[in-house]
Design a protein around this motif. Structure first.
Motif, PDB file in Angstrom:
ATOM      1  N   THR A 185      22.595   1.538  95.435  1.00 56.62           N
ATOM      2  CA  THR A 185      22.651   1.588  93.908  1.00 56.62           C
ATOM      3  C   THR A 185      21.212   1.822  93.616  1.00 56.62           C
ATOM      4  O   THR A 185      20.325   1.383  93.913  1.00 56.62           O
ATOM      5  N   ILE A 186      21.333   2.837  92.459  1.00 56.87           N
ATOM      6  CA  ILE A 186      19.675   3.311  92.007  1.00 56.87           C
ATOM      7  C   ILE A 186      19.656   2.634  90.621  1.00 56.87           C
ATOM      8  O   ILE A 186      20.394   2.838  89.711  1.00 56.87           O
ATOM      9  N   ILE A 187      18.523   1.937  90.651  1.00 60.73           N
ATOM     10  CA  ILE A 187      17.867   1.477  89.356  1.00 60.73           C
ATOM     11  C   ILE A 187      16.817   2.324  88.984  1.00 60.73           C
ATOM     12  O   ILE A 187      15.858   2.080  89.321  1.00 60.73           O
ATOM     13  N   GLY A 188      17.198   3.124  88.192  1.00 63.99           N
ATOM     14  CA  GLY A 188      16.153   4.244  87.682  1.00 63.99           C
ATOM     15  C   GLY A 188      15.103   3.438  86.455  1.00 63.99           C
ATOM     16  O   GLY A 188      15.423   2.452  86.000  1.00 63.99           O
ATOM     17  N   SER A 235      10.769  21.131  81.673  1.00 62.87           N
ATOM     18  CA  SER A 235      11.089  22.519  81.992  1.00 62.87           C
ATOM     19  C   SER A 235      12.208  22.704  83.058  1.00 62.87           C
ATOM     20  O   SER A 235      12.789  23.994  82.797  1.00 62.87           O
ATOM     21  N   THR A 236      12.359  21.798  83.956  1.00 59.64           N
ATOM     22  CA  THR A 236      13.276  22.196  85.024  1.00 59.64           C
ATOM     23  C   THR A 236      14.552  21.368  84.728  1.00 59.64           C
ATOM     24  O   THR A 236      15.376  21.378  85.569  1.00 59.64           O
ATOM     25  N   GLY A 237      14.812  21.187  83.427  1.00 58.52           N
ATOM     26  CA  GLY A 237      16.022  20.591  83.132  1.00 58.52           C
ATOM     27  C   GLY A 237      16.425  19.079  83.110  1.00 58.52           C
ATOM     28  O   GLY A 237      17.362  18.433  82.913  1.00 58.52           O
ATOM     29  N   GLY A 238      15.132  18.307  83.309  1.00 54.66           N
ATOM     30  CA  GLY A 238      15.052  16.943  83.288  1.00 54.66           C
ATOM     31  C   GLY A 238      14.379  16.340  82.374  1.00 54.66           C
ATOM     32  O   GLY A 238      14.342  17.043  81.012  1.00 54.66           O
ATOM     33  N   GLY A 239      13.858  15.293  82.302  1.00 51.13           N
ATOM     34  CA  GLY A 239      13.036  14.809  81.384  1.00 51.13           C
ATOM     35  C   GLY A 239      12.963  13.191  81.509  1.00 51.13           C
ATOM     36  O   GLY A 239      13.220  12.535  82.518  1.00 51.13           O
ATOM     37  N   PRO A 240      11.757  12.730  80.983  1.00 56.26           N
ATOM     38  CA  PRO A 240      11.537  11.216  81.146  1.00 56.26           C
ATOM     39  C   PRO A 240      12.320  10.167  81.108  1.00 56.26           C
ATOM     40  O   PRO A 240      12.286   9.006  81.632  1.00 56.26           O
ATOM     41  N   PHE A 241      13.466  10.355  80.147  1.00 57.91           N
ATOM     42  CA  PHE A 241      14.290   9.208  79.860  1.00 57.91           C
ATOM     43  C   PHE A 241      15.944   9.688  80.412  1.00 57.91           C
ATOM     44  O   PHE A 241      16.632   9.105  80.022  1.00 57.91           O
ATOM     45  N   VAL A 242      15.690  10.888  80.951  1.00 58.05           N
ATOM     46  CA  VAL A 242      17.107  11.406  81.788  1.00 58.05           C
ATOM     47  C   VAL A 242      17.935  10.111  82.541  1.00 58.05           C
ATOM     48  O   VAL A 242      17.187   9.727  83.339  1.00 58.05           O
ATOM     49  N   ARG A 243      19.034   9.841  82.314  1.00 55.49           N
ATOM     50  CA  ARG A 243      19.773   8.756  82.900  1.00 55.49           C
ATOM     51  C   ARG A 243      20.619   9.257  84.085  1.00 55.49           C
ATOM     52  O   ARG A 243      21.083   8.676  84.852  1.00 55.49           O
ATOM     53  N   LYS A 244      20.701  10.644  84.217  1.00 51.92           N
ATOM     54  CA  LYS A 244      21.632  11.237  85.223  1.00 51.92           C
ATOM     55  C   LYS A 244      21.091  10.555  86.759  1.00 51.92           C
ATOM     56  O   LYS A 244      20.229  10.966  87.313  1.00 51.92           O
ATOM     57  N   GLY A 245      22.330  10.322  87.373  1.00 47.86           N
ATOM     58  CA  GLY A 245      22.029   9.780  88.811  1.00 47.86           C
ATOM     59  C   GLY A 245      21.850   8.323  88.997  1.00 47.86           C
ATOM     60  O   GLY A 245      21.971   7.943  89.989  1.00 47.86           O
ATOM     61  N   SER A 246      21.209   7.702  87.822  1.00 47.17           N
ATOM     62  CA  SER A 246      20.903   6.309  87.837  1.00 47.17           C
ATOM     63  C   SER A 246      22.246   5.495  87.702  1.00 47.17           C
ATOM     64  O   SER A 246      23.048   5.862  87.067  1.00 47.17           O
ATOM     65  N   ASP A 247      22.347   4.230  88.731  1.00 42.71           N
ATOM     66  CA  ASP A 247      23.440   3.574  88.181  1.00 42.71           C
ATOM     67  C   ASP A 247      23.069   2.364  87.433  1.00 42.71           C
ATOM     68  O   ASP A 247      23.910   1.914  86.312  1.00 42.71           O
ATOM     69  N   LEU A 248      21.867   1.959  87.155  1.00 44.85           N
ATOM     70  CA  LEU A 248      21.250   1.415  86.149  1.00 44.85           C
ATOM     71  C   LEU A 248      19.931   1.789  85.674  1.00 44.85           C
ATOM     72  O   LEU A 248      19.360   2.699  86.385  1.00 44.85           O
TER      73      LEU A 248
END
Lengths: 153, 314, 339
Positions: free
Chosen positions: C127-130, C144-157
């Motif tokens: 389980t990933i706690i981001g 720039s690569t499609g992410g971000g400092p608050f992007v929640r993708k992939g985190s379970d929590l």
């Protein structure tokens, strides 16, 4: 079950022309010396790559002895002189790092010195025995199903 | 000004075609950094800079560019590396042209980062001050308080050998046998020393940045790559990590100029200088040899004296 | 589902995780050097550095991994595989860029023909706690690569640091297993508002100007370009970038053996090593730094996107921060885009 007291394992690199012959002489003269040493014959003490000594310690021997011809008597003229410099550097460095100096020892033994050889082996064995088994640097567990899990897991 | 002189010399060398390329430093893309640049056109010589962030040992590029005639900008330690390489006849056919800079000592960027709270966005060097700016802060630091340890104890800041010197030779420190890291290490007990060494080595990720950054590590096949015999595994067992560092340092004995590039390159901030400095001191004490000073003397471990120390031999 | 976790409850919360799971989090090794390790005590956690040098991939794809052990006992050979994950795992403190990188590695390891059970078993059991990034570094270019400092993708929590407490967002079914944790308290509207403000502030800080869009198509014609003749010059092939990169996943399999027992081990490898492509014949297709640097950049921005439709870079900036010679991948991307 009676516990056998621990005996050190010592690897001895002996130069073919002098020290190995000296060890042989000790044998034929029936001079007793501790059976803790395992001998590897090399052409000259200058052949010793410090990697040999380190690999030996890593593999589980408790002490290493390197023995060659007396200065001036090297079969290859100057091999033992070069070996002397390498040995001095390595010994100082290992002690600096925290591996006891008594574990890596050097000697000059000529082909006629059977008695000296056995004395040297006696001394080295005693000194290593006093230091105890080498725990640091040794590659422990070393695989196998029965052995313990690797430290990092 | 050193920077201006360097640009002039570089331009002249390139115009006269005395060298194929000049290897020097240019502006880095991060604060507190300079980056190696490779100038081939006389006009490009304007990119050359000089400041207290020029921390790399450029002599390591000589191996990569050994087919070219190179004009190399060297500090004191870099020049000693080149001398050590010459002793090993590395560039016999193609000696580099050395542009020597008496070094003002380099700034330890990690020390600076740890001294401020917050991310540094800009850094400026002004005389004897380093001014760092970040979000909501501007701190002025005394440059001399943030030098690399290897620079603090350097006794050969003026290149010992150079085809041209861009400034007056600087006053050297009196010959000092010690190095703070090494002294501190030596003052510990045997067990503590091993524990410290093993602990430092335990962070190692076997990236070999130390090896690649070092100008003296140029073996075609390093001992770690050897598979017959296989001296060392490629994993992270504590035994292998200490083995690697022990042997790499040992292979530097009588060759290391103390430039500190290994320590500076390590991403895990492992201390390495105390190892190589010990071996250098031993080379001096045991064999009277100092790295990079005598351009003729044979390397210490490839020669001998009949009266070498042997009190440790039974 | 959103909850509040008071900072004073943080260490007890970690202990509750350690009691029930194998907890992986950045652990203090030396000043400024945390590393993802299995935690034994809550005191070991070290969130001082935004992103540890060794990325999250260490948890799923360890640098030094035993695949199986064997030993000859009497006449029989016993073998024990290590693919089984014995206890459920939790990862804490992972940043959005690293979490995105795991999904990139997963593309390769849960491949179309072959699956890597060592990686997948670990991934399934974790389980990933981001954790959100409030202070992205100047070198961060995740946006720039499609992410971000608050992007929640992939985190379970997902944890957001609000100062006195963390805002905990439960995002997936796996995360819901934790909703009854005794340290999770009710949030207030103030908490949610603060979280939103922090998100807005942080999202402006990462560099969204790095022109990665369309770079894969641009590079199609570039394999033989003279561009590569100059790009590699300052690289010393030290391999730091590949080892610290959260998406790089090359490995080498070796047998370590002594007499009748041994183990098969997988270690990280790097395409920047001189011997990486050395063939038995002695021929080396990537003999110089030029070919190797080209390979690394083409793989990230052309070969990988061709197969998996996404670039193999998450903009974490580690390669820029830790390169000994300040080789800056952003400059290279800008140069490619400009031509």
């Amino acid at each position: 079950m009676m516990e056998k007291s621990w005996e050190p394992k010592i690897l001895a690199f002996l130069c073919n022309w002098c020290s190995y012959a000296g060890a042989d002489l000790a044998g034929t003269s029936r001079i007793q010396y501790p059976s803790n040493i395992r001998v590897i014959r090399v052409p000259c003490s200058g052949r010793i790559n410090p990697l040999f000594i380190l690999k030996a310690l890593q593999s589980g021997v408790d002490g290493v002895l390197v023995s060659g011809c007396h200065p001036g008597d090297c079969h290859y003229l100057s091999g033992n002189y070069i070996g002397r410099r390498k040995s001095a550097t390595l010994k100082c460095f290992l002690e600096f790092l925290g591996i006891e100096g008594g574990r890596v020892q050097f000697s000059w033994v000529s082909a006629a010195e059977g008695v000296k050889f056995s004395r040297v082996v006696q001394e080295v064995t005693e000194e290593v025995k006093k230091l105890g088994p080498l725990k640091k640097f040794k590659k422990s567990s070393w695989f196998g199903v029965q052995s313990s899990e690797k430290e990092n897991e | 000004m050193i920077q201006q002189k360097l640009r002039e010399i570089a331009k002249e060398l390139l115009m006269k075609k005395e060298v194929d390329l000049i290897i020097g430093f240019g502006e880095g893309t991060l604060p507190l950094r300079a980056t190696p640049i490779f100038v081939r056109d006389p006009e490009e010589a304007e990119r050359i800079i000089w400041n207290s962030f020029c921390e790399n040992n450029l002599a390591t590029y000589l191996h990569k560019f050994d087919r070219f005639k190179v004009g190399l900008i060297v500090k004191g330690c870099d020049a000693r590396s080149v001398v050590a390489l010459n002793l090993e006849k590395r560039f016999k056919n193609n000696p580099p042209f050395l542009i020597g800079v008496p070094c003002q000592r380099m700034v330890d960027r990690r020390k600076v980062k740890k001294a401020v709270k917050g991310e540094i966005l800009k850094a400026l060097e002004e005389d004897d001050r380093i001014i760092v700016e970040g979000e909501g802060f501007r701190v002025i630091l005394k440059r001399d308080d943030f030098l690399y340890t290897s620079c603090q104890v350097c006794t050969h800041r003026t290149p010992v050998q150079a085809n041209v010197l861009v400034d007056q030779p600087v006053e050297e420190l009196p010959l000092v046998e010690s190095h703070p890291d090494m002294d501190q290490f030596e003052s510990k007990s045997l067990e503590e020393r091993w524990k410290f060494f093993e602990n430092e080595a335990s962070r190692c990720i076997r990236c070999y940045a130390c090896r690649e950054a070092c100008p003296m590590c140029y073996c075609r096949e390093c001992f770690v790559d050897s598979s017959r015999p296989k001296w060392i595994e490629k994993g992270l067992s504590p035994s292998d990590l200490t083995f690697y560092h022990m042997v790499r340092a040992y292979h530097q004995s009588g060759r290391c100029s103390g430039c500190g590039s290994c320590e500076r390159a390590c991403p895990m901030e492992i201390r390495l200088n105390y190892l190589t400095q010990k071996l250098n001191r031993d080379a001096k004490e045991l064999f009277g040899f100092e790295v990079g000073i005598n351009p003729d003397g044979p390397p210490p471990l490839s020669t001998f004296e009949t009266e070498d120390k042997q009190d440790f031999i039974k | 589902m959103k909850f509040k976790l008071e900072k004073r409850d943080f260490k007890p919360f970690l202990q509750s995780l350690i009691d029930g799971y194998d907890l992986y989090a950045p652990v203090h090794l030396a000043e400024g050097v945390p590393v993802y390790r299995k935690m034994g005590r809550p005191d070991e956690v070290d969130l001082s550095l935004l992103n540890p040098q060794k990325s999250l991939k260490e948890v799923f794809f360890p640098q030094d991994e035993v695949m199986f052990r064997y030993e000859k006992v009497d006449q029989e050979t016993q073998m024990v595989s290590t693919e089984e994950v014995k206890r459920e795992r939790v990862v804490l403190g992972a940043r959005p860029c690293d979490i995105e990188a795991i999904s990139i590695i997963e593309e390769v390891f849960s491949g179309r023909e072959y699956t890597d059970i060592y990686f997948l078993n670990k991934r399934k059991a974790t389980t990933i706690i981001g954790m959100a990034c409030h202070q992205p570094l100047p070198t961060c270019f995740c946006s720039s690569t499609g992410g971000g400092p608050f992007v929640r993708k992939g985190s379970d929590l997902f944890l957001i640091d609000l100062g006195e407490a963390y805002l905990v967002e439960i995002l997936t079914e796996k995360g819901e297993a934790f909703k009854k944790n005794k340290f999770f308290k009710k949030t207030s509207a103030k908490n949610l508002q603060l979280a939103k403000e922090l998100e807005e502030k942080a999202s402006k800080k990462t560099d969204s100007t790095i022109p990665v869009k369309g770079i894969d198509q641009k590079l199609d014609q570039w394999v033989e370009s003279p561009f590569w003749d100059r790009v590699h010059e300052k690289c010393i092939s030290c391999r730091v970038c590949t080892y610290l990169c959260p998406t790089c996943h090359c490995f080498d399999i070796m047998d370590e053996a002594l007499n009748e027992k041994g183990q098969r081990v997988r270690n990280w490898d790097s395409c920047l090593s001189e011997f990486y492509t050395l063939e038995t014949s002695g021929h080396n297709p990537r003999a110089t730094c030029r070919e190797r640097t080209r390979q690394r950049l083409m793989h990230k921005f052309n070969y990988f996107p061709k197969i998996f439709d996404r670039i193999a870079c998450v903009g974490c900036g580690r390669c820029i921060l830790y390169c000994p010679v300040n080789f800056d991948i952003r400059e290279v991307i800008k140069e490619i885009n400009a031509k």
